[in-house]
Write an enzyme that holds these catalytic residues in place. Structure first.
Site, short mmCIF file in Angstrom:
data_model
loop_
_atom_site.label_atom_id
_atom_site.label_comp_id
_atom_site.label_asym_id
_atom_site.label_seq_id
_atom_site.Cartn_x
_atom_site.Cartn_y
_atom_site.Cartn_z
N GLU A 44 -32.99 -21.72 2.06
CA GLU A 44 -32.29 -20.70 1.29
C GLU A 44 -33.28 -19.91 0.43
OE1 GLU A 44 -29.00 -19.95 0.97
OE2 GLU A 44 -28.01 -21.60 2.05
N HIS A 98 -29.71 -16.60 9.61
CA HIS A 98 -28.33 -17.06 9.75
C HIS A 98 -27.49 -16.02 10.50
CE1 HIS A 98 -24.80 -19.19 7.47
NE2 HIS A 98 -24.82 -19.48 8.75
#
Length: 213
Positions: free
Chosen positions: A103, A142
């Site tokens: 992340e 993603h």
């Protein structure tokens, strides 16, 4: 580069392998980037919640500080959701148990990422590529593995990132800007020291330059 361990409750110990690396962003709310502490708390809440259980192996903050690790590489973090990608010629689903999730604090739809984030991400991904023999083709955003998510978004500079992954670190006079890195690009000339070191570096440069052809 340092890594700080903060364990999330949201993971499973069952995992097939680490064949991919998936890059995410933490997002924003009302035009304000979600805080680092807020993301950590979301992955490690004070009280257990039965829904929206999410986590990732790593979080990279916008400002210079240790990389946060919240799930062991050998365990399955819950970051990819419903997803699919072709791995070694086979279309695979549920990529949580085949990947490492990273992340980036930010929102790649609204804001650029920071210099530190690129440096930390390149360093971390290089380590994992070597450790688990992950090819560059299986490092994905993603947004590429599912139509439901937009991250890391249009502000993520894939060219800069991949260029960093294929850089060569060398000492000495070839390092013009003092950062210890030669950026290899087929459109740029790279200075090579004379003498004994020249032949060694030429082999390295020829190899990586071929990746851009």
């Amino acid at each position: 580069m340092e890594i700080e361990w903060i364990e999330s409750q949201f993971f499973s110990t069952e995992k097939i392998s680490n064949e991919m690396i998936i890059i995410h962003h933490t997002g924003s709310h009302n035009g304000k980037i979600n805080s680092l502490q807020g993301t950590i708390s979301w992955f490690k809440p004070d009280e257990w919640r039965s829904s929206r259980q999410v986590s990732a192996q790593y979080i990279i903050a916008r400002e210079e500080r240790p990389i946060i690790q919240m799930v062991q590489d050998e365990h399955t973090a819950w970051h990819a959701g419903r997803s699919q990608w072709e791995i070694n010629g086979v279309l695979c689903h549920n990529l949580n148990n085949r990947s490492i999730g990273i992340e980036l604090q930010g929102d790649g739809q609204l804001f650029p990422y920071t210099k530190f984030q690129y440096e930390a991400l390149i360093w971390l991904v290089k380590q994992k590529m070597e450790q688990f023999n992950i090819p560059i083709e299986l490092i994905r955003g993603h947004e590429e593995i599912t139509s439901r998510k937009p991250d890391p978004g249009p502000y993520f500079d894939w060219e800069r990132f991949k260029k960093g992954l294929t850089s060569v670190t060398v000492p000495g006079p070839t390092d013009d800007d003092g950062d210890g890195i030669i950026w290899l690009d087929e459109n740029e000339k790279v200075k090579i020291p004379s003498g004994k070191d020249r032949s060694i570096l030429e082999v390295i440069i020829d190899f990586f330059a071929g990746l851009f052809k």
